[in-house]
Write an enzyme that holds these catalytic residues in place. Structure first.
Site: not given
Length: 421
Positions: A395-396
């Site tokens: 998700h980064r």
């Protein structure tokens, strides 16, 4: 002339390695290109070859950890380590020089005679002396299995190139040994021996797997699951197999998926990326890693430019990589540069699973088995071959919509492969 043998850098990012064993002994003649020792890195175990001809004068590091660029051995140029021959009359040219206490130094002739006498056994016969070991051609994996199973490599006939002994040869020999008739049991059954805990030391590859997967669990990931009708992909594979040239690699379902995933990645480059901690790098080519369960541990060799290759070209590349992975012959170059990974456990009957991220890549696709399932088509109940997939995303670097749109495109390509053209 003496030349230092230094530990080479075999791939990008390599800082050290572990010398497992030497394939040559001190005093052995070495030819350029001949394997010198087995090296265990954090990705592969491979044989390191000599860069020059000569004699292995000294082994500086018998085994263990070595930094890149450190001296591991010394090779003398051919004949440099041999002492110059004396002329026939030199040994008797004059009396020996006296020592400080007045005792004469032994001459070369008397020293040679003493050595010969020492080597003579009673009765005038030369004492038994072990012969220099003959180098048996065998892969590193075959040698490791032979050591574990107690199989003598010298007694085997290899089936590999130039008689090279492969892991399968050792496995067959071990099966023949263990399949020998059992001994006749004693009249009174002996008590069962207590079983000991098997201790398996971590290899460099296993340590790397542990370290990288631990790092992966610290990343904020999310998963997205989809299913796809595999009717058209299975039909396409059958057509490719029917047109296969004799001796060529047979395409698998996974080969088709690698091709379609490569095309989908080029349409959604946010998923074809790596995360460095400071920036996101989105790559212009789809270099797809394929997870392979090799004897030494999980390895992920890379099929390069999957988006631009044909399915048959991918099949050839995959067959070569998997064969070398299972024979411990992958190089670091085979493992580097991946931008996306596919892990397929369908051949084991696993229908669905979640794969762990492969840093620094930002996504990995877990592929299950193809199963016939009931589906509703045009209001009618039917049966279709269904494949379930699970995408794990970092998700980064990826948002939910990025992963969902990639899967949407991939499913469309699977159900209509012509869209990949």
């Amino acid at each position: 002339m003496a030349t230092d043998v230094k530990l080479p850098r075999l791939g990008q990012g390599m800082e050290s390695g572990v010398i497992v064993r030497w394939l040559k002994s001190e005093g052995d003649t070495v030819a350029k290109g001949e394997p010198l020792y087995e090296l265990d890195t954090d990705k592969v175990t491979q044989e390191v070859e000599s860069d020059l001809d000569g004699v292995l004068a000294k082994i500086v590091v018998p085994e263990g950890d070595v930094e890149v660029g450190a001296t591991v051995a010394v090779i003398e140029a051919d004949g440099a380590s041999e002492p110059p021959a004396e002329s026939p009359g030199s040994a008797s040219a004059g009396p020996a020089e006296p020592t400080t206490d007045g005792a004469p130094e032994p001459s070369a002739t008397s020293a040679a005679s003493a050595a010969a006498a020492k080597d003579e056994a009673p009765g005038g016969r030369a004492a038994d002396r072990p012969a220099a070991p003959t180098r048996v051609k065998a892969s590193p994996l075959a040698r490791r299995i032979a050591r574990e199973r107690g199989v003598d490599l010298g007694s085997l006939q290899g089936t590999g190139p130039e008689g090279r002994i492969l892991a399968d040869d050792v496995e067959r020999a071990a099966a023949g040994v263990t399949g020998a008739p059992a001994a006749v049991p004693a009249a009174a059954p002996a008590p069962l021996p207590s079983r000991e805990v098997e201790v398996v030391p971590l290899t460099s590859i296993r340590k790397t797997i542990a370290r990288r997967l631990t790092e992966a669990w610290t990343a904020p990931v999310f998963q997205l699951g989809v299913s796809a009708d595999m009717t058209e992909v299975l039909s396409l594979r059958e057509q490719l197999v029917s047109r296969l040239a004799e001796g060529d690699a047979k395409p698998t379902v996974n080969d088709v998926l690698v091709k379609l995933a490569g095309v989908a990645l080029m349409r959604h480059v946010a998923v074809n990326a790596t995360f460095t901690g400071e920036e996101i790098q989105r790559h212009p080519n789809a270099h797809i890693g394929i997870a392979v369960a090799a004897p030494q541990g999980l390895v992920v060799p890379v099929v390069r430019d999957a988006d631009r290759r044909t399915v048959q070209e991918i099949a050839r590349a995959r067959a070569d990589l998997v064969t070398r992975a299972r024979d411990s012959k992958l190089t670091l170059q085979d493992m580097e540069g991946g931008t996306f990974t596919i892990s397929n456990l369908g051949m084991f009957g696993v229908e669905q699973f979640t794969a762990v991220l492969n840093p620094p890549q930002v996504a990995i696709l877990a592929v299950g088995a193809v199963k016939d399932e009931p589906v509703v088509s045009d209001g009618e109940l039917d049966v279709a071959p269904i494949l379930r997939m699970m995408l794990t995303c970092d998700h980064r670097a990826i948002d939910g919509a990025d992963g969902a749109q990639f899967l949407q495109t991939l499913v469309a390509l699977i159900e209509q492969p012509a869209l990949a053209l």
